[in-house]
Design a protein around this motif. Structure first.
Motif: not given
Length: 391
Positions: A23-48
């Protein structure tokens, strides 16, 4: 004068130290943020993104049409999200976290398979016609009021349209696909394919590779020799051509693709686990466990495996990216799932009738690039953190 009490110290485990280093690495934080966004979109896709209203009010009271159209996969993803939340809230108590997460996931799967059954035939234009006819007093729509399979037949013939070029009554922020469906809605629902095929295929490969590699490294000798011959045979099988063969014979089934990718990519994990177990089997705590008469499963998976998973986890992050690229390649070639929106199939529509449709190349291609790049960033950060921890 009172003596100061002993200061409480928090024990920093190796796993927590590696997580902090990642988490101290900026690239890892950016990667985790994008993966988290993709996961949230996948979970709530029918409501979005849905042509079905979230809430409506009429003579029968308040109802939710979107809930009536949820399928088993929707319930399973929502259950997995709740299980992950429960595990995170109980992270300080690992056993309770595992039990709570597993229980919630099991209940969600059973409830989804037995209770959720969406209509087989869906008329996407019917809710809009009901609102126009005044059948409902009011309706609350999703942020993107279009489903991936909504071809807007009530708006006449539609086709490929660039972003914001449609009529004022139907705004498409990222344009439309060849059939006239909203591109942004399709991309949101396509996150499920990207997330699912990456995690499921890698999970299958990881499970097989850990078991076979663990036995090869622990027993060595004849077991190791025979296991390595099997590994070499599997590595000689071209995954893409095998996928093409199975698609030709058994159809374009997404779950079949997950299984094939998993069954043909476990060898790399087996090699890493084998190398780690060959080293760990000589450690004193392993020898003590053997002398104490512990069962084999306890020695392999409780004492040795946690200390030999570091390189495997790094490889798994790259494996998820490879699985996503394999599915995108098949979909781009027109051999992907038919009724499921995928980024690769959308990318194939970038060139239609000898014209270049820039929005069909930019947005789906950018999503594929960002997702694969995010997993690679995470893998690089994990590898660097584990190397520094080992030093």
């Amino acid at each position: 004068m009172t003596e100061a009490g002993p200061q409480e110290t928090t024990r920093v485990t190796p796993a927590r130290a590696i997580a902090r280093a990642v988490l101290a690495r900026r690239g890892a934080r950016l990667g985790l943020a994008w993966i988290a966004l993709v996961a949230l979109l996948a979970v709530f896709a029918p409501f979005l993104a849905s042509s079905q209203p979230l809430l409506v009010a009429g003579e029968g009271g308040i109802a939710s049409p979107v809930l009536e159209h949820l399928g088993p996969e929707d319930g399973a993803l929502l259950g997995a999200f709740l299980a992950a939340l429960a595990g995170w809230r109980l992270r300080r108590r690992p056993r309770a976290a595992v039990v709570a997460a597993a229980g919630l996931l099991a209940v969600a799967l059973v409830a989804s398979l037995t209770q959720l059954e969406p209509p087989r035939l869906v008329a996407h234009e019917q809710p809009r016609q009901a609102v126009a006819a005044g059948e409902w007093d009011w309706a609350v729509w999703a942020p993107i009021p279009w489903s991936p399979g909504d071809y807007l037949r009530d708006h006449g013939h539609t086709g490929l349209e660039a972003p914001l070029e449609a009529a004022p009554e139907r705004i498409h922020w990222l344009g439309t696909e060849a059939g006239g469906s909203d591109l942004l809605a399709g991309m949101i629902h396509a996150t499920r394919v990207a997330l699912g095929i990456g995690l499921v295929a890698t999970g299958i490969a990881l499970a097989i590779g850990v078991v076979i590699g663990g036995f090869m490294g622990y027993f060595s000798g004849v077991v190791d020799i025979l296991g390595m011959r099997v590994v070499e045979v599997v590595e000689a099988i071209p995954t893409l051509f095998l996928l093409l063969i199975f698609v030709a014979f058994f159809g374009r089934d997404l779950y079949l693709m997950m299984v094939i990718i998993g069954l043909t990519s476990w060898s790399v994990y087996a090699r890493y686990v084998r190398a780690e177990f060959l080293k760990l089997r000589q450690q004193e705590y392993v020898q003590a466990a053997v002398v104490a008469g512990l069962p084999l499963r306890s020695i392999l998976f409780r004492h040795m495996l946690p200390n030999g998973m570091a390189p495997v986890l790094v490889t798994a992050s790259f494996g998820v990216a490879s699985a996503i690229l394999a599915e995108a390649t098949l979909s781009f070639l027109g051999l992907g799932p038919v009724d499921t929106p995928t980024w690769g199939r959308m990318l194939d529509q970038a060139v239609q009738s000898s014209t270049f449709n820039w929005w069909m190349a930019l947005f789906p291609g950018g999503a594929i690039f960002c997702t694969v790049f995010a997993y690679n960033l995470l893998g690089e950060a994990l590898r660097d953190a584990m190397d520094s921890e080992a030093d």
